[in-house]
Scaffold this motif. Structure first.
Motif, short mmCIF file in Angstrom:
data_model
loop_
_atom_site.label_atom_id
_atom_site.label_comp_id
_atom_site.label_asym_id
_atom_site.label_seq_id
_atom_site.Cartn_x
_atom_site.Cartn_y
_atom_site.Cartn_z
N LEU A 169 1.17 9.27 3.39
CA LEU A 169 0.09 10.23 3.57
C LEU A 169 -0.79 9.83 4.75
N PRO A 170 -1.30 10.82 5.45
CA PRO A 170 -2.18 10.52 6.61
C PRO A 170 -3.59 10.21 6.15
N CYS A 171 -3.74 9.26 5.28
CA CYS A 171 -5.07 8.86 4.82
C CYS A 171 -4.98 7.43 4.34
N SER A 172 -6.10 6.77 4.40
CA SER A 172 -6.18 5.40 3.94
C SER A 172 -7.17 5.34 2.79
N ILE A 173 -6.80 4.61 1.73
CA ILE A 173 -7.65 4.49 0.54
C ILE A 173 -8.20 3.08 0.52
N ARG A 174 -9.53 2.99 0.46
CA ARG A 174 -10.16 1.67 0.52
C ARG A 174 -9.93 0.86 -0.75
#
Length: 1498
Positions: free
Chosen positions: A833-838
């Motif tokens: 996915l084009p997102c990063s989860i902290r």
């Protein structure tokens, strides 16, 4: 399920049925696009609108008139039509030969001549089949059973009917064949399909395109100029056959059939006849000449053709004819001409009648109800379906129906309401005017491609109406331009549909061409004419996927691009249909145009024109999705157009000009070669004015050089590219967005975008209204997944965990609860996915803990029997993992299994409490557990134990309920097997207790039988009562029960003997001495019971009441103690009664006031006539006791009712009772009382005799001999006494007490107390009465006993029931004999005078005694104390006296004796001891002295 019959129609599988919600139903194209992935796999689908969607029917019913089409069902089916065409040719061939075709029957069914002909041709022809003997093989292929010589029949029929026709087809000249027919053959009526082609264009729709059928006969043709044909506007061909436009001729005419009667004889069509035949009036030339030999001789052998009038000799024909044929005859030339005519394209006829909707419905309903012989609404759809396919496949039945198809809604109005229409719509139905599902709106809504077509095309943009009846059908077809179609059934009976998916279209076409090639040879575009069907089962058998559905009123059926469909109507109905095209159809539409070009088929509209019009409107208002679709289609179009124009230029075409093709009608711009409607370009030539060709057929226009051709174009390429550029600009925003989204979705790990960027792309798509493409759905899915990951991770990490139940680690279900796979997907989605989860590191740690938990779970679950504590501990660990762990369910299962196993183990350890309910409960719990080896083993053991326990419980119950009952040994054997069952079995325990009770009872019974004492009745009754409650077969029970029954019978017999009718006294009260003498009548039953209960509480030694006596008798150990108890009671009875007599006597002495006295039963004062009881001495009113059983008689003692307890039977009736009781050998209080009564009676008799012998009677009364003295001492009993105005007197004389000694009074009282009638009692009473009453003495002698005549004594004896008087000298007894020590029983019989005298011979001669002595000796002759004299004998003969104390001294001709079989061996009269002669012979007799040796006789 029953198997279908051969050739029975089997319904194909059902197509999908969709039921949209109101929200989904709002946008038709969006919903169709949603269901398209599913529905296009079946080609058709059904859509049920939401409940409540019911548009009003807006069609003008009164003005709707139409002419239906005629459909003959068996002509519709392709294979059947081929057979009918073949049979028509055969019939025509034989008709021209002057014969009628009759189809033979084989095996009781019509022979399929077409199949026979085809099989023979496939095998190489008639000669080859005959030569190789393949007729049996052909019979098998035709479905006939082997072994019935069917092949020979088939050969005969083929040679007779088909072989001449096939020879004729080869061109050989035939002799006149003779067609012999069997009487059983069926006449064949030709269908004459070419004669019934008259499909006319509908005048109601001027723009409807229809093809005309042509009649082959020239006399039935009319011409229509080509100009008239070409002037017709754009036509749409949906039914019938179309005849291709001919090449330009000097006279441009098209044949169109008109309805005319065919002429019977045609004009000669050859010119040879004029050259050969001469006129009849020419005398120099023969009138007719043979065309073979040219001679006119032998006119009798000259045949004249009925078709052309040519003449032939019969012997000139090859082969020659032997006889002149009968009927019409055709020459070989006419025969070849008639049979060689080409087949005409098939189409439907128009009915000759105009119908209104009402009249058509009446006709349709009448047809269906008559056909099925039942109301139309009761005919099952399955039955109609099977019957339809049977009818279309048979050549034997011709069923004709009519179908009102393709009725233009433009004239009569649509079934849906439209704006500005004739139908007035109510306010609540106005929504239907603008509904997208209104078929008038669907083709022209914004997202529809057909919106950009300006022409109103009937059936495509304007709905068509369909009025159907039962069996009316629509044949296999696909929609024009492979478009979508939608059909709505307004009302009526269902419409049955069949469909094939679009990908199987070519497969279906190939199968139909393969199975019916003859039809496609004459009509290549047959499937485009909607005139041919084929059985779905046939298509399915050849690999074509077919689906079906029943469309009911209010339902839609949608067909998808290039999906073949057909069907029929179940009955009278009204439907409406229209086409529509969505943007996904555009590639299919261009493919369809290319397909039409190859088939030389007309187009309904120009696809290129539609695309260009769409491109010319490319601006911000065009839907971006549509713009993208137009861009793709336009790119293909421009590439092909540029290619074709370049090809034409290279071919040498130099001239070009612009043409406004969009202003010309379609007929004026159709390619003369492929019939394609030209729009972008076309070629023309001056030599062919009015004709043009498309660029694909540039060489097919004419033979002129290319330089003469002119290229006509609508747009130049320079104009076309900017148009496409405008479309591209509109689609670029969408394209850029698609590119951006694609880049983001395919981004690598180091180039991921944030979640906000994904959200912005989704928002952009929503704002710009991008089409719902897969890419947008994927973007939304990715965004939702990312948001879900972030939300769930945040929820997991901040500690918002769901509450788990401690027991078993259960967790409340939540939508946001992640599974392990979802948790793992978080990590994987970080790369996708084009997102990063902290929260990624924390999620990874959580995943690690989850993996550890799963590993521990795996190890624990691998154990065979994990402990519940370990499982519970692992579940407690899961409380800290807010993840849906798949192991939890298994851990809970194993925890339940472990707890259940512990429960089973605990229950098994306590077998005494392991009952059936516990086992069933454990089994029920185990059934609900997940399967496991340990559980299965435990369940098996538990089930086995339960089965065994239930078996033994049931068996124990059956053993205890068995009839007859089982013996103890059987039950003991069964209990030995039960002892090994480790369970608590109530029935088995009850059985064990029953066996123990039975053993104890048997022990008691054995002790009772083997004991020296005679059993007491109460003990015996209790033993029998307890035995009957024991469900075991007890051998002694029957004998003991019989013994008790005998005792009861004896008691009943004794009661009948002693008790008076309705006596208030019991038998024991009568037989026993009275404990409460003088108390009057006994108390009531309840009172006696109460007294008995009170007496039972007293000391056992006291005998104050009857219950005490009864208890004492029952508890006595032997007869001696019982006799002692009764003797004590007798003593008390005598004392109390003597006291009572003195009291009552003193009460009646003269006193001052007699009115105070209370006497009698009524307890009132004495008055009037009184009776005084001789026993109790009380006075009684005569009226009170007049109804008693003893009335006052002279010289007889009168006893009051309380003193008269019983009937007082005679002694001879009492003695048998005692004897029968001795045989029963059971002690009972009544028996002891009876024995005491008899012994007391005997003793009393002895005392009376002794007193009489000793003169005590005289001495006892010598004290008072004066009657006056006795009377003066009793003044109260004066005959007429008055005291205080109360007077009473006695009617009965009593013995005065003052004149009796105590001994005589006691003797007299005891005589009256005895409950036995004795002559001594009355004699004693009379004697005392006479002696004490001087008034009576002068009537008698001085003897103490009055002397009566023998007759009077005998009468008195009989009335009292006593014994007859004893002989003075006694009765001689028979001699006692002993043979070999064996005792015998004997009797004395009369055997003549000697025997009689011997029997009566006295033992010893005694001197004659005086009167008093003889009376004494008579009294002492009773053998009461003669035990020592029983064995006396004299020198001549031994005589024996009866040993019974109560001997009755019987006399007569026969006196029966019986000897005791006990220890005494004494002799007794049988009548004295109550033994019959039969009993004496068969049974042993034991006297009372021997049966009770412990009793000492007084």
């Amino acid at each position: 399920m029953t198997q279908p019959r051969p050739n029975e129609f089997i319904a194909p599988p059902e197509c999908p049925v969709f039921e949209p919600s109101w929200e989904e139903f709002a946008d038709p194209f969006a919903y169709i696009n949603k269901i398209r992935p599913i529905a296009e796999k079946t080609g058709i689908c059904k859509v049920r609108p939401p409940k409540g969607w019911q548009p009003p029917f807006a069609c003008d019913v009164d003005s709707l008139h139409f002419t239906p089409r005629i459909q003959r069902l068996n002509e519709l089916e392709a294979q059947t039509r081929v057979k009918l065409n073949f049979l028509d040719q055969i019939a025509k061939f034989w008709e021209l030969q002057g014969c009628t075709l009759k189809i033979p029957h084989v095996e009781r069914k019509i022979l399929d001549l077409y199949q026979l002909n085809k099989l023979v041709n496939d095998e190489g022809g008639f000669d080859a089949v005959c030569r190789e003997r393949r007729w049996s093989k052909i019979a098998l292929k035709m479905g006939f059973a082997p072994g019935k010589a069917i092949g020979s029949h088939l050969r005969s029929h083929y040679e007779r009917i088909l072989y001449p026709y096939n020879l004729f087809q080869t061109g050989a000249n035939l002799l006149k064949p003779t067609l012999t027919n069997d009487t059983k053959d069926t006449d064949y009526i030709p269908h004459d399909l070419p004669q019934r082609q008259s499909v006319q264009p509908l005048e109601t729709c001027s723009i409807a395109r229809r093809a005309k059928r042509m009649r082959a006969e020239e006399g039935c043709m009319k011409t229509v100029t080509e100009e008239d044909c070409e002037n017709r506007p754009n036509l749409r061909r949906r039914m019938g056959s179309y005849v291709a436009k001919p090449e330009p001729q000097p006279v441009k005419e098209l044949p169109v059939q008109v309805k005319q009667e065919a002429t019977e004889h045609e004009e000669p069509i050859t010119s040879d006849k004029e050259n050969v035949l001469t006129k009849k009036n020419d005398p120099t030339v023969d009138q007719y000449m043979c065309l073979v030999c040219g001679s006119g001789s032998e006119e009798d052998r000259l045949l004249l053709c009925d078709g052309c009038d040519d003449s032939y000799h019969t012997f000139c024909l090859i082969p020659p004819l032997h006889d002149v044929p009968k009927g019409d005859w055709r020459c070989p030339k006419c025969l070849a001409q008639e049979c060689g005519k080409p087949q005409v394209a098939f189409g439907f006829e128009q009915a000759g009648r105009d119908y209104s909707l009402r009249t058509f419905g009446d006709m349709a309903d009448s047809f269906k109800s008559d056909y099925f012989n039942m109301p139309v609404h009761m005919v099952p759809t399955e039955l109609v379906e099977k019957e339809f396919w049977r009818l279309v496949s048979t050549i034997e039945e011709d069923v004709t129906v009519e179908y009102g198809a393709d009725i233009a809604s433009k004239e009569f109005g649509s079934g849906f309401p439209i704006r500005g229409g004739r139908f007035q719509v109510s306010p609540e139905d106005e929504d239907y005017l603008s509904s997208g599902w209104n078929l008038n709106n669907m083709p022209v809504i914004d997202s529809s491609v057909l919106t950009h077509i300006t022409a109103d095309i009937c059936g495509m943009k304007l709905p068509w109406l369909y009025v159907g009846m039962c069996f009316s059908s629509f044949c296999w077809h696909i929609e024009d331009h492979w478009s979508y179609s939608i059909n709505y059934l307004h009302w009526g009976e269902p419409k049955t549909w069949y469909g094939a998916p679009g990908y199987a279209a070519e497969k279906l076409e190939g199968v139909m061409m393969k199975l019916a090639p003859e039809l496609f040879e004459s009509q290549p575009d047959l499937l485009h004419q909607l005139v041919t069907i084929m059985n779905p089962n046939t298509l399915m058998n050849h690999g074509v996927p077919i689906y079906r559905t029943n469309q009911c009123a209010g339902e839609f059926v949608i067909t998808f691009p290039r999906a073949y469909h057909s069907g029929f109507n179940q009955g009278f109905n009204f439907a409406e249909a229209v086409n529509f095209c969505t943007m996904d159809w555009m590639p299919m539409g261009r493919m369809c145009v290319d397909h039409y070009r190859r088939l030389n088929r007309y187009c309904v509209f120009s696809h290129d024109e539609m695309v260009c019009k769409m491109a010319s409107k490319a601006d911000t208002t065009m839907d971006v999705a549509l713009a993208s679709a137009v861009q793709r289609d336009m790119t293909v179009m421009l590439q092909e157009e540029d290619k074709q124009r370049d090809k034409v230029r290279k071919m040498g075409v130099q001239r070009s000009q612009q043409a406004e093709y969009d202003l010309l009608p379609d007929e004026e711009r159709q390619c003369s070669k492929c019939r394609t409607t030209c729009y972008l370009s076309a070629l023309t030539c001056p030599c062919r004015p009015g004709q043009l060709v498309c660029l694909h057929h540039a060489h097919d226009l004419c033979s002129c050089p290319p330089s003469n051709l002119t290229l006509n174009y609508r747009f130049t390429m320079a104009e076309l590219f900017p148009m496409m550029e405008a479309v591209t600009v509109r689609a670029e925003s969408y394209t850029d967005w698609v590119s951006h989204v694609s880049d983001i979705l395919e981004a690598k790990q180091d180039k991921k975008s944030g979640l906000e960027e994904l959200r912005s792309l989704v928002e952009e798509a929503e704002v710009k209204q991008f089409p719902p493409s897969d890419l947008l759905r994927q973007l939304r899915t990715v965004t939702l997944d990312a948001e879900k990951c972030a939300g769930v991770a945040q929820q997991l990490l901040i500690g918002k965990r769901q509450t788990r139940y401690r027991s078993g680690g259960r967790k409340s279900q939540s939508q946001n609860l992640l599974t392990v796979e979802e948790l793992r997907s978080f990590v994987r989605q970080l790369h996708n996915l084009p997102c990063s989860i902290r929260q990624a590191p924390l999620l990874k740690d959580l995943l690690t803990r989850v993996d550890d938990f799963q590993q521990s779970s795996k190890q624990l679950l691998s154990d065979e029997a994990p402990s519940p504590a370990a499982l519970q501990g692992l579940l407690d660990v899961s409380l800290g993992l807010d993840v849906a762990l798949p192991q939890l369910a298994l851990l809970r299962e194993r925890l339940e299994q472990a707890r259940w196993l512990d429960g089973v183990k605990e229950a098994s350890g306590r077998p005494h409490s392991l009952c059936l309910d516990t086992m069933r409960r454990l089994i029920d719990q185990g059934v609900g557990l997940a399967p496991h080896a340990s559980v299965e083993r435990a369940m098996a053991r538990l089930q086995e134990l339960l089965t065994m326990s239930e078996h033994w419980e049931e068996r124990a119950c059956r053993l205890m309920e068995a009839r007859p009952r089982h013996c103890v040994e059987t039950l003991v054997a069964a209990l030995q097997e039960v002892d090994s069952i480790p369970a608590y079995l109530p029935n088995c325990l009850l059985l064990k207790d029953t066996v123990d009770q039975a053993k104890d009872w048997l022990q008691e019974a054995e002790t009772l039988q083997l004991g020296s004492r005679i059993p007491v009745l109460d003990t015996l009754t209790d033993l029998v009562f307890r035995a009957k409650a024991i469900p075991v077969w007890l051998d002694p029970l029957a004998r003991l029960d019989s013994l008790v029954s005998d005792v009861q019978a004896w008691k009943e017999s004794a009661a009948k003997t002693f008790l008076m009718k309705n006596s208030p006294y019991s038998l024991l009260e009568v037989l026993c001495p009275r404990c409460e003498a003088g108390t009057g009548p006994q108390k009531s039953k309840s009172k006696r019971a109460k007294d008995a209960a009170q007496c039972s509480k007293r000391n056992g030694a006291r005998l104050d009441c009857l219950s005490d006596v009864e208890r004492a008798l029952s508890e006595s150990k032997d007869s001696a103690s019982a006799m002692a108890t009764l003797a004590e009671v007798r003593q008390k009875e005598m004392e109390s009664l003597l006291a009572l007599r003195a009291s009552n006597e003193s009460k009646l002495l003269p006193a001052g006031d007699c009115g105070a006295l209370r006497v009698c039963l009524c307890h009132k004062a004495p008055s009037g006539a009184m009776l005084q009881c001789e026993l109790c001495r009380d006075a009684f009113h005569r009226d009170c006791v007049l109804g008693s059983n003893q009335d006052s008689f002279p010289n007889q003692a009168w006893l009051c009712p309380p003193c008269q307890l019983s009937e007082k039977p005679p002694l001879d009736r009492v003695l048998p009772l005692l004897a029968s009781l001795q045989r029963i050998r059971v002690r009972l209080p009544e028996g002891d009382a009876l024995r005491f009564l008899i012994e007391r009676t005997v003793r009393w008799q002895h005392r009376v005799q002794q007193a009489s012998a000793e003169g005590e009677l005289g001495e006892g009364v010598a004290v008072m001999t004066s009657h006056q003295r006795w009377a003066s001492s009793s003044p109260t009993w004066a005959l007429n006494q008055e005291t205080n105005s109360t007077s009473f007197y006695t009617e009965h004389q009593c013995i005065p007490l003052q004149g009796l000694s105590p001994e005589l009074e006691e003797l007299m009282v005891e005589g009256f107390l005895l409950q036995v009638t004795l002559p001594e009692t009355q004699q004693l009473y009379r004697s005392l009465l006479i002696r004490l009453d001087p008034l009576l003495q002068h009537h008698h002698t001085d003897s103490p006993f009055p002397q009566h005549s023998a007759e009077q004594d005998q009468h008195q004896h009989n009335s009292q029931g006593g014994s007859p008087p004893h002989n003075q000298n006694g009765v001689a007894c028979p001699k006692k004999e002993a043979v070999n020590g064996k005792r015998t029983k004997r009797h004395i019989e009369e055997e003549g005078p000697e025997r009689k005298d011997k029997a009566k011979k006295p033992r010893k001669k005694k001197p004659k005694m005086n009167k008093e002595r003889s009376q004494e000796s008579k009294g002492t002759s009773s053998p009461t104390a003669t035990h020592s004299d029983l064995s006396l004998s004299d020198s001549d003969e031994d005589f024996t006296l009866c040993a019974a104390p109560w001997c009755r001294e019987p006399e007569g001709k026969q006196v029966n004796w019986v000897q005791c079989d006990g220890s005494c061996q004494q002799w007794f009269h049988q009548v004295c001891v109550g033994v019959s002669a039969e009993q004496a012979e068969k049974e042993d007799y034991i006297c009372i002295s021997c049966t009770q040796p412990d009793h000492t006789r007084e």
